[in-house]
Design a protein around this motif. Sequence first.
Motif, PDB file in Angstrom:
ATOM      1  N   PRO A  66      34.110 -15.537  -0.397  1.00 53.14           N
ATOM      2  CA  PRO A  66      35.437 -14.588  -0.496  1.00 53.14           C
ATOM      3  C   PRO A  66      36.523 -14.985  -1.344  1.00 53.14           C
ATOM      4  N   THR A 126      28.840 -11.114  -5.768  1.00 59.61           N
ATOM      5  CA  THR A 126      28.512 -11.095  -4.313  1.00 59.61           C
ATOM      6  C   THR A 126      26.993 -11.431  -4.089  1.00 59.61           C
ATOM      7  N   PRO A 136      27.424 -12.976   5.429  1.00 58.95           N
ATOM      8  CA  PRO A 136      28.803 -12.377   6.103  1.00 58.95           C
ATOM      9  C   PRO A 136      28.026 -11.379   7.287  1.00 58.95           C
ATOM     10  N   ALA A 138      29.778  -8.592   8.290  1.00 63.50           N
ATOM     11  CA  ALA A 138      30.691  -7.619   8.307  1.00 63.50           C
ATOM     12  C   ALA A 138      29.884  -6.273   8.367  1.00 63.50           C
ATOM     13  N   GLU A 142      33.894  -2.589   7.170  1.00 64.97           N
ATOM     14  CA  GLU A 142      34.470  -3.771   6.687  1.00 64.97           C
ATOM     15  C   GLU A 142      34.223  -4.328   5.060  1.00 64.97           C
ATOM     16  N   TRP A 143      32.854  -4.012   5.109  1.00 57.49           N
ATOM     17  CA  TRP A 143      32.624  -4.151   3.551  1.00 57.49           C
ATOM     18  C   TRP A 143      33.349  -3.088   2.471  1.00 57.49           C
ATOM     19  N   ALA A 146      36.922  -4.493   2.362  1.00 59.39           N
ATOM     20  CA  ALA A 146      36.966  -5.820   1.500  1.00 59.39           C
ATOM     21  C   ALA A 146      37.143  -5.323  -0.059  1.00 59.39           C
ATOM     22  N   LEU A 219      34.857 -10.186   6.039  1.00 57.93           N
ATOM     23  CA  LEU A 219      33.409 -10.283   5.735  1.00 57.93           C
ATOM     24  C   LEU A 219      32.838 -11.488   6.751  1.00 57.93           C
TER      25      LEU A 219
END
Length: 255
Positions: A66, A126, A136, A138, A142-143, A146, A219
């Motif tokens: 992250p 990523t 992760p 997530a 949430e992705w 982010a 994440l």
Amino acid sequence: MSTATYALADTKTMLRRNLLHAKRYPSMTLSLIIMPIVMLLLFNYIYGGALESSVGGGEYINYLAPSMMLMIPAYVSVGLAVLVATDMTKGIVNRFRSMSISQSSMLNGQVLGTTIQALIGVVFMTLAALVIGFRPNADVLEWLAAFGLITAVIFALSWLAAAFGLVAQNPESASNLPMPIVMLPFLSLVPASTMPVGVKQFVEYQPFTPIGETIRGLLIGAEIGNNGILALLWIAAIAIGGYFWATSQFRRRIN
């Protein structure tokens, strides 16, 4: 057509110019993708064993990835500053001034083009992290949150970088002005609690720490606390300050 409609159309034209420039000179785009991945591999495989104990257990890659995503927004600030300084010193802006186009579109196109290129770099970063063990937990929202936060960081730093390019005397000096920004994400690669007094306080209050902690929380489920609010405040301050600084400098340079 209204003034806003003309400005939007001109911004699209300048965005297309920026993207075509990137297509014709792919080395910058490739370096934007390759160099951050090289840094990711370096820290994970060379320093990861020594640093893993500092993150309180678990795989270091889950802590590292992250924060490494923020390397790209910082890294592209150098390229954009050089691009803006080059345009200002090579006379292309004077050519645009002789045409019936919105003056604001010149900077808008460069900022938006840089944002798109940087997001491509973040995607590749990523994917590389996932290949080497980033896991992760997530969900989709949430992705999205982010990547929305990372996009906002890129956009904010791009305006600041545009201002650097406008105040620089030449492209060479423009490449040096954003260097402190490039270095700041490195300070969030390990917890601030492991650092000595003075350094610890600086790291805790520099902008990339709450931003990195928020992305990490989204994440991998780490505690976010008030970092989310601090991250948004930092991003807003950088974006607003960079925008007004860049636009004021641009008006001064072309008038």
